[in-house]
Design a protein around this motif. Sequence first.
Motif, mmCIF file in Angstrom:
data_model
loop_
_atom_site.group_PDB
_atom_site.id
_atom_site.type_symbol
_atom_site.label_atom_id
_atom_site.label_comp_id
_atom_site.label_asym_id
_atom_site.label_seq_id
_atom_site.Cartn_x
_atom_site.Cartn_y
_atom_site.Cartn_z
ATOM 1 N N ASP A 74 20.469 -76.273 99.010
ATOM 2 C CA ASP A 74 21.643 -76.110 99.862
ATOM 3 C C ASP A 74 21.823 -74.637 100.231
ATOM 4 O OD1 ASP A 74 22.178 -78.786 99.791
ATOM 5 O OD2 ASP A 74 23.931 -78.644 98.478
ATOM 6 N N ASN A 75 22.173 -74.399 101.489
ATOM 7 C CA ASN A 75 22.456 -73.055 101.999
ATOM 8 C C ASN A 75 21.257 -72.112 101.923
ATOM 9 O OD1 ASN A 75 25.251 -73.770 102.385
ATOM 10 N ND2 ASN A 75 25.520 -73.527 100.175
ATOM 11 N N LYS A 76 20.060 -72.687 101.888
ATOM 12 C CA LYS A 76 18.847 -71.879 101.859
ATOM 13 C C LYS A 76 17.918 -72.256 103.012
ATOM 14 C CE LYS A 76 18.703 -71.364 96.810
ATOM 15 N NZ LYS A 76 18.854 -69.902 96.748
ATOM 16 N N VAL A 77 17.137 -71.285 103.422
ATOM 17 C CA VAL A 77 15.975 -71.549 104.264
ATOM 18 C C VAL A 77 14.814 -71.771 103.299
ATOM 19 C CG1 VAL A 77 14.326 -70.510 105.866
ATOM 20 C CG2 VAL A 77 16.792 -70.178 106.210
ATOM 21 N N ARG A 110 18.096 -66.104 99.684
ATOM 22 C CA ARG A 110 18.254 -66.896 100.902
ATOM 23 C C ARG A 110 17.064 -67.811 101.145
ATOM 24 N NH1 ARG A 110 18.537 -62.504 105.361
ATOM 25 N NH2 ARG A 110 16.716 -61.828 104.111
ATOM 26 N N ASP A 183 15.707 -75.372 107.734
ATOM 27 C CA ASP A 183 16.915 -74.537 107.772
ATOM 28 C C ASP A 183 17.961 -75.031 106.774
ATOM 29 O OD1 ASP A 183 18.339 -76.667 108.929
ATOM 30 O OD2 ASP A 183 18.252 -75.848 110.960
ATOM 31 N N PRO A 184 19.069 -74.309 106.601
ATOM 32 C CA PRO A 184 20.081 -74.711 105.622
ATOM 33 C C PRO A 184 20.738 -76.061 105.905
ATOM 34 C CG PRO A 184 20.311 -72.387 106.127
ATOM 35 C CD PRO A 184 19.332 -72.942 107.123
ATOM 36 N N GLN A 185 20.600 -76.566 107.126
ATOM 37 C CA GLN A 185 21.113 -77.894 107.466
ATOM 38 C C GLN A 185 20.071 -78.983 107.226
ATOM 39 O OE1 GLN A 185 21.541 -75.130 109.823
ATOM 40 N NE2 GLN A 185 23.381 -74.824 108.563
ATOM 41 N N LYS A 186 18.970 -78.605 106.575
ATOM 42 C CA LYS A 186 17.865 -79.525 106.229
ATOM 43 C C LYS A 186 17.146 -80.056 107.472
ATOM 44 C CE LYS A 186 19.270 -78.911 102.029
ATOM 45 N NZ LYS A 186 19.952 -79.886 101.215
ATOM 46 N N GLN A 214 21.209 -67.498 110.779
ATOM 47 C CA GLN A 214 22.176 -68.060 109.833
ATOM 48 C C GLN A 214 23.446 -67.196 109.746
ATOM 49 O OE1 GLN A 214 21.310 -71.078 108.996
ATOM 50 N NE2 GLN A 214 19.452 -70.549 110.124
#
Length: 214
Positions: A74-77, A110, A183-186, A214
Amino acid sequence: MKLNLKTCIGALTLSATFFACSGTSEKKLPIIGERETEERIVDGKTVVDTIYHQIPAFIFLNQDSVEITDKDFDNKVYVANFFFTHCPSICPTMQRNLLKVYEKYKDDERVAFLSHSIDFKYDSPSVLKSYAQKLGVTNKQWQFVTGEKKDIYGIADQYLVYTKEDEDAPGGYDHQSYLVLIDPQKRIRGAYDGTNDEQVAQLFDDLQILLKEQ
């Protein structure tokens, strides 16, 4: 027709060409995969939202015999790929190239890395642990995971990567060498042949672009 990353390469090229020719100063990466539209009413007006393909929830066992889930990213690239430890063909080159990316972003919270073993018979957590250590991975930023065949091969489909158990293939498994940028939104934002130096260089560039987004 089942969508895969190979069929998306043309779309990636067209998208890059569009941004290069449009004169926009802020390049953005494409969002890859099938998409749907959804209508909703806001203040009496119809608004159309685009629903993009996303990597679904998952649970796998990592090299430390600890469960790893989608929530850990979550919240990661992150960059994902599929391999097996005794692969005699594309995996050594692919993993060495991914190691270069890992080394650049080591300790950058990140960014994360996720390698799925497609050899559900041999690649136990202890085997993955030894492999990661020999490769040069020294922290938890890069996870190596295993699971049931249906789960690993099922999640490969979600990353649009071809994987298959095949006794005629080198090492007994057939798979693609894509490094998939998430991306963080999967959502899938890029795919790169991990055995191709030019495409790995493009991954370095696109990772920077995605982090700025981001």
